[in-house]
Design an enzyme around this catalytic site. Sequence first.
Site, PDB file in Angstrom:
ATOM      1  CG  ASP A  40      36.429  42.200  38.759  1.00 38.77           C
ATOM      2  OD1 ASP A  40      36.695  43.164  38.027  1.00 38.77           O
ATOM      3  OD2 ASP A  40      37.262  41.649  39.495  1.00 38.77           O
ATOM      4  CG  HIS A  41      31.774  39.615  40.975  1.00 37.69           C
ATOM      5  ND1 HIS A  41      32.186  38.472  40.334  1.00 37.69           N
ATOM      6  CD2 HIS A  41      32.709  39.873  41.923  1.00 37.69           C
ATOM      7  CE1 HIS A  41      33.294  38.023  40.897  1.00 37.69           C
ATOM      8  NE2 HIS A  41      33.636  38.858  41.862  1.00 37.69           N
ATOM      9  NE  ARG A  72      20.296  33.645  30.435  1.00 41.26           N
ATOM     10  CZ  ARG A  72      18.983  33.850  30.466  1.00 41.26           C
ATOM     11  NH1 ARG A  72      18.432  34.751  29.684  1.00 41.26           N
ATOM     12  NH2 ARG A  72      18.235  33.172  31.293  1.00 41.26           N
ATOM     13  NE  ARG A  97      37.731  33.097  36.474  1.00 40.35           N
ATOM     14  CZ  ARG A  97      38.253  32.418  37.511  1.00 40.35           C
ATOM     15  NH1 ARG A  97      37.740  32.578  38.710  1.00 40.35           N
ATOM     16  NH2 ARG A  97      39.253  31.607  37.346  1.00 40.35           N
ATOM     17  CG  HIS A 149      39.501  39.080  48.746  1.00 40.95           C
ATOM     18  ND1 HIS A 149      38.761  38.037  49.212  1.00 40.95           N
ATOM     19  CD2 HIS A 149      39.686  38.833  47.425  1.00 40.95           C
ATOM     20  CE1 HIS A 149      38.526  37.187  48.232  1.00 40.95           C
ATOM     21  NE2 HIS A 149      39.070  37.655  47.133  1.00 40.95           N
ATOM     22  N   GLY A 150      36.550  40.541  50.263  1.00 38.53           N
ATOM     23  CA  GLY A 150      35.506  39.977  51.120  1.00 38.53           C
ATOM     24  C   GLY A 150      34.839  40.984  52.041  1.00 38.53           C
ATOM     25  N   GLY A 197      34.132  44.812  46.069  1.00 40.88           N
ATOM     26  CA  GLY A 197      33.339  44.478  44.896  1.00 40.88           C
ATOM     27  C   GLY A 197      32.171  43.561  45.160  1.00 40.88           C
TER      28      GLY A 197
HETATM   29  N1  PXP Z   1      41.319  43.656  46.007  1.00 42.97           N
HETATM   30  C1  PXP Z   1      41.870  42.679  45.258  1.00 42.97           C
HETATM   31  C2  PXP Z   1      43.332  42.748  44.988  1.00 42.97           C
HETATM   32  C3  PXP Z   1      41.085  41.647  44.697  1.00 42.97           C
HETATM   33  O1  PXP Z   1      41.664  40.686  43.966  1.00 42.97           O
HETATM   34  C4  PXP Z   1      39.692  41.679  44.918  1.00 42.97           C
HETATM   35  C5  PXP Z   1      38.830  40.630  44.288  1.00 42.97           C
HETATM   36  O2  PXP Z   1      38.899  40.736  42.914  1.00 42.97           O
HETATM   37  C6  PXP Z   1      39.165  42.724  45.678  1.00 42.97           C
HETATM   38  C7  PXP Z   1      40.005  43.688  46.237  1.00 42.97           C
HETATM   39  C8  PXP Z   1      37.689  42.851  45.935  1.00 42.97           C
HETATM   40  O3  PXP Z   1      37.234  41.744  46.662  1.00 42.97           O
HETATM   41  P1  PXP Z   1      35.686  41.504  46.838  1.00 42.97           P
HETATM   42  O4  PXP Z   1      35.108  41.335  45.486  1.00 42.97           O
HETATM   43  O5  PXP Z   1      35.634  40.267  47.670  1.00 42.97           O
HETATM   44  O6  PXP Z   1      35.136  42.711  47.539  1.00 42.97           O
END
Ligand code: PXP
Length: 251
Positions: free
Chosen positions: A13-14, A22, A53, A198-199, A220
Amino acid sequence: MTALPLRLGVNIDHVATVRNARGGPYPDPIRAAHLAVLAGADGITAHLREDRRHIRDEDMERLRRQLFVPLNMEMAATPEMVGLALAWRPHAACLVPEKREERTTEGGLDIVGAQAALRPAIAELSEAGIRVSLFVEPEVEIMDAACELHAPVVELHTGTYCEAVAEGDEDRIAFELQRLRRAAEHGARIGLEIHAGHGLSFDTVQAVAAIPQIAELNIGHFLIGEALFMGLDESVRAMRAAMDQGRAGIA
Ligand code: PXP
């Protein structure tokens, strides 16, 4: 128990966040996906948010056409997203709560409150052969509720554990790890496949990877940030190595 093999899903995503800053085509999240796979990712995860986004519809279409590893589409359980998933048929769909004002997915699904939307979404996606997971808080009762909704997979939210590590609060770290362990153990016992994410970072991944019931981690933001310093290839390889050490009890 014998630990399951542990898969790494890289969330791109990032890369799209930086591209969208940009408005042009660079950096290309699909190029990042290919590189992550070459570096050892077992799958690619992308969150198509309602406000687009970061990941956009055309990114999902390109991923669907070009990837040879499983694609995990993170999405809200809305009719629009379910319709897109049914058209694209990713390998998996991870249902997440989504609020426009949040920076990221701040908590797990309210399974009880959101049942009316979740039940038909899980049924429709599953009938289409898409493996559905529910992004949830690591609580034993929530595992039971996920099972009752016939979701085959849950993804345990590791955000609170990662916050405790960032704060260096040893009691909270122990408490949060115990919550993750209990939820994973109970979930696996009642037949759920257990994922987590997540995180996660190099500092937090090993203890989570050591939980033997967890079959997949989705990571991510930290990986993409670290890629600025060491390159995406190296950040994925280092994460893979940290996960493997955690799983082998070497941490
Ligand atoms: N799993 C889920 C369900 C998420 O929503 C996210 C964030 O989009 C992630 C994993 C990855 O989290 P992070 O980007 O903090 O590693």
